[in-house]
Write an enzyme that holds these catalytic residues in place. Structure first.
Site, short mmCIF file in Angstrom:
data_model
loop_
_atom_site.label_atom_id
_atom_site.label_comp_id
_atom_site.label_asym_id
_atom_site.label_seq_id
_atom_site.Cartn_x
_atom_site.Cartn_y
_atom_site.Cartn_z
N GLU A 258 0.87 -1.18 0.00
CA GLU A 258 0.00 0.00 0.00
C GLU A 258 0.91 1.22 0.00
O GLU A 258 1.51 1.56 1.01
CB GLU A 258 -0.94 0.02 1.20
CG GLU A 258 -1.94 1.15 1.09
CD GLU A 258 -2.92 1.21 2.25
OE1 GLU A 258 -4.06 1.62 2.03
OE2 GLU A 258 -2.52 0.87 3.37
N CYS A 291 -2.34 8.94 2.77
CA CYS A 291 -2.12 8.55 1.37
C CYS A 291 -3.40 8.60 0.54
O CYS A 291 -3.33 8.70 -0.68
CB CYS A 291 -1.49 7.17 1.30
SG CYS A 291 -2.40 5.89 2.20
#
Length: 485
Positions: A258, A291
């Protein structure tokens, strides 16, 4: 802090380099840590491999693992106050921020949900062969999928939400029957020891969970290269994610990565007034250190000036200060290097034709700590460096679009693909726009933080999924059984 690791069921003193954990709000020392040595990291991997191969945990049924995992979840919840203190002290998350929910409360709630979800998943599934393949003149065949524990998992977590990013590696892997080595980011290592404390209290078998705290890269590199590790789950930057993939390649480890994002927020003409709130929702969410945050805001060209004016007014009264102050709305970024990165991309944005609408500098009166003002950039187009690179700070860019096709084109013109956002009163049109965004997740007029909804990236935003059924299955091995007779 001499005890900086948990190896083979025992807390250990670090034999590696010493390092400082700093409070980003005021640069004071939170802890001095003696990190684990490379040899100790190797011992942790060996313990995890030994525990998995012995079957002491992996050999249990899912139901048999459920009870000790519920004890583990309760042991984690007992440490909620400590986790909240660490989110403020080592991560710099404002104590009154809504992000504290993600830092502490959401993962603690999700622990039992993960157990329940695994118990609801079938261990054996039919492969759905058509009848003419199941029955023929020579034999009858059945084809099945069987899900079993995968092996040894190397979990490498991020600094922005350190407990949460580690949690969604550690807890699903343990419930799946895997053995785990957790290595936190050196900027925020202290909360990782909570996983070890809970494992010790819950009586998890020795070697099933191991924690490596270190200053350097030796342990992390060993975790990504050692043939005894079966999967690497990493959350962090794209640059480091690429290195993790390169290091894992010779042994063909499974990867869940990720990585970074530069998520687009498209505001339809019928909802353009909502765009003003985007500046605060991004910049004041843990100083923009997320993010999935929508840091590229696309609005109709005719409305752009009004949106920028509204954003500037909305951010003007922002209270900037230490994360421990309940009045603080915007705390620090994690380090001096991250503050420098915000400054660098603000300068680069202006050099490429952008304009600083508000912010764009260090706030006055805060001599200690790593602060950067909430910053709104007027960007002429999507090629601007501030639109193409992840900044990971309280900086947002606004770009005008000619029509919705142009907005979608710019949204997809990115090396990232982690998340995306569409806002519109017309729900049908909003969905149609969202369907065109190439991203691992698309949020239309809302978002969820749920155990049941997976997330993951495409392009440079990563590989694999976390959360949801797809995320749980990442930690299991799939075997196809074809049985004839």
């Amino acid at each position: 802090m001499e005890t900086a690791g948990y190896v083979d069921g025992a807390f250990v003193k670090g034999e590696g380099a010493r390092f400082i954990v700093e409070n980003p709000s005021d640069e004071t020392i939170v802890a001095e840590v003696a990190g684990l040595s490379a040899a100790q990291s190797g011992a942790a991997i060996a313990a995890a491999r030994r525990a998995f191969d012995s079957g002491v945990w992996s050999g249990l049924t899912m139901k048999q693992r459920a009870e000790p995992m519920r004890h583990y979840a309760e042991a984690l919840r007992k440490r909620a106050d400590r986790l909240a203190e660490l989110a403020v002290a080592e991560a710099g998350c404002p104590v009154s921020s809504t992000v504290m929910g993600a830092q502490v409360h959401a993962p603690l709630r999700m622990a039992d949900e993960i157990v329940d979800m695994f118990l609801a998943l079938p261990e054996i599934e039919d492969n759905g062969l058509p009848l003419h393949e199941r029955v023929n003149p020579h034999f009858v065949v059945q084809s099945l999928k069987r899900w079993t524990p995968l092996g040894v998992v190397a979990a490498i977590s991020a600094y922005n939400v350190p407990f949460y990013t580690a949690f969604w590696k550690v807890v699903p892997a343990l419930m799946a029957g895997d053995s785990v080595i957790l290595r936190p980011n050196p900027l925020t290592p202290l909360s990782a020891m909570v996983f070890a404390e809970a494992a010790d209290e819950a009586g998890l078998p020795a070697g099933v969970l191991n924690v490596i705290v270190e200053a350097g890269l030796d342990g992390g590199q060993l975790m990504t290269t050692d043939e005894r590790v079966d999967l690497v789950s990493f959350t962090g930057s794209c640059a480091v994610g690429v290195k993790v993939a390169q290091q894992a390649a010779p042994t063909l480890k499974r990867l869940v990565l990720e990585l970074g994002g530069k998520s687009a927020q498209i505001y339809l003409p019928d909802a353009v007034e909502r765009a003003v709130s985007a500046a605060a929702s991004v910049c004041l969410s843990h100083a923009g250190q997320g993010c999935v945050l929508g840091t590229r805001v696309f609005v109709p060209e005719a409305a752009k000036a009004k949106v920028l004016e509204g954003m500037k007014a909305a951010l003007a009264p922002t209270k900037i200060g230490p994360a421990s102050d309940p009045a603080t709305q915007l705390g620090p970024v994690i380090s001096a290097a991250q503050r420098d990165r915000c400054e660098h991309f603000t300068r680069a944005a202006v050099a490429a034709g952008g304009t600083v609408v508000c912010g764009g500098k260090r706030p006055e009166g805060l001599d200690k700590g790593y602060y950067y003002e909430p910053t709104v950039l007027d960007l002429p187009d999507n090629t601007n460096p501030a639109a193409q690179e992840e900044i990971f700070g309280p900086v947002i860019g606004v770009i005008g679009y000619r029509d919705l096709d142009h907005a979608v084109e710019m949204a997809n013109d990115s090396k990232f693909g982690l998340s995306g956002w569409v806002h519109g009163l017309d729900k049908v049109q909003s969905l149609e726009v969202g369907k065109k965004i190439r991203s691992g997740a698309v949020n239309i007029n809302g978002a969820v933080m749920s155990s049941h909804a997976s997330g993951g990236g495409v392009k440079m935003s990563g590989l694999g999924r976390e959360r949801g059924v797809e995320g749980l299955r990442e930690f299991q091995m799939l075997t196809t059984f074809n049985i004839g007779g």
